[in-house]
Design a protein around this motif. Sequence first.
Motif, mmCIF file in Angstrom:
data_model
loop_
_atom_site.group_PDB
_atom_site.id
_atom_site.type_symbol
_atom_site.label_atom_id
_atom_site.label_comp_id
_atom_site.label_asym_id
_atom_site.label_seq_id
_atom_site.Cartn_x
_atom_site.Cartn_y
_atom_site.Cartn_z
ATOM 1 N N LYS A 348 -15.225 -51.582 -18.678
ATOM 2 C CA LYS A 348 -14.839 -50.283 -18.108
ATOM 3 C C LYS A 348 -14.680 -49.232 -19.193
ATOM 4 O O LYS A 348 -15.078 -48.079 -19.001
ATOM 5 N N ASP A 349 -14.123 -49.608 -20.340
ATOM 6 C CA ASP A 349 -13.818 -48.648 -21.399
ATOM 7 C C ASP A 349 -14.869 -48.653 -22.506
ATOM 8 O O ASP A 349 -14.588 -48.249 -23.633
ATOM 9 N N SER A 350 -16.074 -49.108 -22.204
ATOM 10 C CA SER A 350 -17.129 -49.160 -23.209
ATOM 11 C C SER A 350 -18.448 -48.753 -22.577
ATOM 12 O O SER A 350 -18.653 -48.886 -21.363
ATOM 13 N N THR A 351 -19.351 -48.252 -23.407
ATOM 14 C CA THR A 351 -20.672 -47.852 -22.927
ATOM 15 C C THR A 351 -21.747 -48.879 -23.271
ATOM 16 O O THR A 351 -22.910 -48.690 -22.901
ATOM 17 N N ARG A 352 -21.404 -49.924 -23.967
ATOM 18 C CA ARG A 352 -22.388 -50.938 -24.347
ATOM 19 C C ARG A 352 -22.742 -51.802 -23.153
ATOM 20 O O ARG A 352 -21.872 -52.249 -22.409
ATOM 21 N N GLU A 353 -24.037 -52.026 -22.967
ATOM 22 C CA GLU A 353 -24.520 -52.906 -21.917
ATOM 23 C C GLU A 353 -24.954 -54.234 -22.535
ATOM 24 O O GLU A 353 -25.679 -54.256 -23.525
ATOM 25 N N PHE A 354 -24.492 -55.317 -21.935
ATOM 26 C CA PHE A 354 -24.876 -56.657 -22.375
ATOM 27 C C PHE A 354 -25.983 -57.172 -21.460
ATOM 28 O O PHE A 354 -25.779 -57.262 -20.234
ATOM 29 N N ASP A 355 -27.134 -57.469 -22.025
ATOM 30 C CA ASP A 355 -28.251 -58.001 -21.252
ATOM 31 C C ASP A 355 -27.992 -59.481 -20.998
ATOM 32 O O ASP A 355 -28.046 -60.301 -21.924
ATOM 33 N N LEU A 356 -27.717 -59.820 -19.746
ATOM 34 C CA LEU A 356 -27.355 -61.194 -19.418
ATOM 35 C C LEU A 356 -28.559 -62.123 -19.415
ATOM 36 O O LEU A 356 -28.396 -63.331 -19.220
#
Length: 966
Positions: A348-356
């Motif tokens: 919620k508090d981050s803009t990084r996306e983790f590619d699952l």
Amino acid sequence: MLRAGSVVPCMACRNLLPSRIGVKFRIPLQKLHPLSRAIHHRYTANNNPQRPPHCSAARHYTSLSRLPMRPPKSLSGGHGYQQHRTFWVASLASRLLKLRYILLGSAVGGGYTAKKTYDEWKDMFPDMSQYTWIVPDFVWELSENIDLDKLASALPEMEEIAKLLPDMEKIGENFTFLKSLLSSETTGDSALRAPDIPPASAARSDSSDKQFKKSSDKEKVDQLQEELVRTQLKYQRMLERLEKENKELRKVVLQKDDKGIHQRKVKKSLIDMYSEVLDILSDYDSNYNTQDHLPRVVVVGDQSAGKTSVLEMIAQARIFPRGSGEMMTRSPVKVTLSEGPHHVAMFKDSTREFDLGKEEDLAALRHEIEIRMRKSVKDGQTVSPETISLSVKGPGIQRMVLVDLPGVISTVTTGMAADTKETIFSISKAYMQNPNAIILCIQDGSVDAERSIVTDLVSQMDPLGKRTIFVLTKVDLAEKNLASPNRIQQIVEGKLFPMKALGYFAVVTGKGSINESIDSIKDYEEDFFQNSRLLREGMLKAHQVTTKNLSLAVSDCFWKMVRESVEQQADAFKASRFNLETEWKNNYPRLRELDRNELFEKAKNEILDEVISLSQVTPNHWESILQKKLWERVSTHVIENIYLPAAQTMNSGTFNTTVDIKLKQWTDKQLPHKALEVAWETLQEEFARFIAEYKGKDQDDIFDKLKEAVKDESIKRHKWNERAMDSLRVIQHNALEDRSITDKSQWDAAIKFMEETLQSRLKDTDSVIADMVGPDWKQRWLRWQNRTAEQHIRNETKNELERLLKVNEDHTAYLANDEVTTVRKNLEARGVEVDPVLIKDTWHQLYRRHFLQKSLLHCNLCRRGFYYYQRHFVDSELECNDVVLFWRIQRMLAITANTLRQQLTNTEVRRLEKNVKEVLEDFGEDTGKKVQLITGRRVQLAEDLKKVREIQEKLEAFIEALHKEK
């Protein structure tokens, strides 16, 4: 709706196959069930509820399966021997005519039956207009934006569809079989006419024929059932292929931006809007106690029961930290699941996306979750109530909000805090006591049910089971280890636990390896249930197994609960907003509703204005303050360590030599440091003075703590430029080396400076002596004050030493030992016992006063000594070297003050302003610091008003979007 129980088949399902036929086949239950469940049977009502359930073949009936052929009726046996005296030609003709009419009647009846069956199937389909809200909006726009001709060309060819149709060769064999049955009568007649066969042999032949017919009937029925299963599997594979193509198509549609299919702005999904409301509510703390009763799925269970694994199967990714038997979930994790083109996760508090889809991103995500959990746990604790918010998007993921809670434990082990068990219970109860929360109770199927703790806890929070879904994990181990599989049936039917539930499910979440992928777990789960005797023997129902069915059921229940409760929650916040606004109007009618962030910005601007005001201070003001403070700091050293020892010399040469030596030592070691300390303290005091003056101008006292903290932190961070010390030392040394007084005004200024300094020191010395000897006779008579015993001794000592000074006014600064002895004996003669240390201490103060008085007299004599100074005191008894000393000190103070002022205005004030800005920026990013420094009921009320309005607006927007989706 989700409760497992006996399923009463409809008329169509009853007509599908005779109930006496048992069929054994493998069906992909996870794929077949959702389609079967979606079909609404209009013949569901059953007038005979006591009738036993049908076999598994009837339960797995779908709208795409074909009707089986009606098994042929067995012919009644027993042919009596009758004499037929007809010709064999006529008999054969009658048989052929009979066969023709049978074939003709079968064709007509079959056509009519097929038409009737088609009409029944058509009537069995539900009214799909009631379920249009399930399909997203973009599906209805496909016809406008997608070339249907290309889609039609992508459909399977007729040859492929023909392969899925029933095998006509098998049907031909069935007709051949019927024909053989009809022609058996003719062969029987010929056999009866044979004269050489006895009756007993004929009877044995008839019984063997009947057994052969029965066995062939059974074989044909089995063949028909196998053909039915193969046909269903073919249709199922076709459905899977279409479903895969549909998923790819939806993924392409979701990937299109404004330049593609969607010519409108991308809006937030419904579940994302709902998740934002929950995030705000998690931080909301109102004094009106407007409780958060919005639904979410609360995942609870015993430690290592498989809670996290079930959640990972629903999210379709191994996103949580792994552990073998140890506690891994140390704080609640809120996971918002939604559909998207890419399988990604984000905090919620981050803009990084983790590619699952990438293993390195999965490992990084698990590591980040573990770090956040450990940071949220305070020192000395094991678990934390702070929630970690995470969103997961991907194709085919069911939309819902789940909260994974720490596992319930029965015993506190080594390394855990003593209150860990109670803390986990309180966290679980806090989430489950929400009347609209859906409780997903996870039970380990591989251990004894009596060892479960969580079932009792869930029973307390939801005794009627209206919002509880029970999940039995590790069913593969349970089937292998349990001696009585019926125990599993009792669990999933809700008969073993006193806990009631809305639905019961059995799942398998892998073989226990941490390196298993989601796809391999799904395949293992499907293979297990296809081959499990729990399903074959009817202990488990098809809709009760696999995590896919579980996720569908939980999602349906979640959205049903949301639609039923969200408007009521919005009304509660509307009432809370009215109460808060009324309180504000009554208590703060003339003030704006500024929340903590807005108040901080206002205070920030005021502080920056005050810092800027430092640059507007005049040079004269800086120099006068610096000169005054510097002299206050060094005057004692000048009088005690320079002037007083030099004055004990007998001639001017020795006086000047002593002064030069001591001034040089002082300049090299102490003076520059003292000057920089004075400058730094002056800067702080001026900064504080400006803040205090600004406060008097209608200043809001709510900023006092913040301004004080900013001032202290800025001063703490400020480091004076040490390189200026060397240049300052040179300047001070040169100033003290100069002895030239150019005019009478400078001489008079030096005389005045010396006189003021000596008078100030004399006044301080008199005050010290008065405190030593106590009140005099006037104070004792008028104010009724008395001397203490020590003051009496000091007074007697003072009187004795004053007699000594009167005898020798040119006495040195120190008493000799024989003089101390003489004074002590004189006092003892008067009955006063005194210590030699006390005598020397009293003498020091008396001699100081005596010296200052003599210096003041000498200062008055030197007022007219400027003329002699110009002549270097030649042919004159008056020597004013002490005036020259004070002139050198005064000039050094002026030059030092000017140098420090330049450094302050040119460098240090700007650096302080920069430090203040950095401190304000740091405080602005630290929410805890702002809460600590900006406090009060007014601030809290404004904060509550802001959050309640925000929650209400987001809830209304969510409700509007929810109605549109319906």
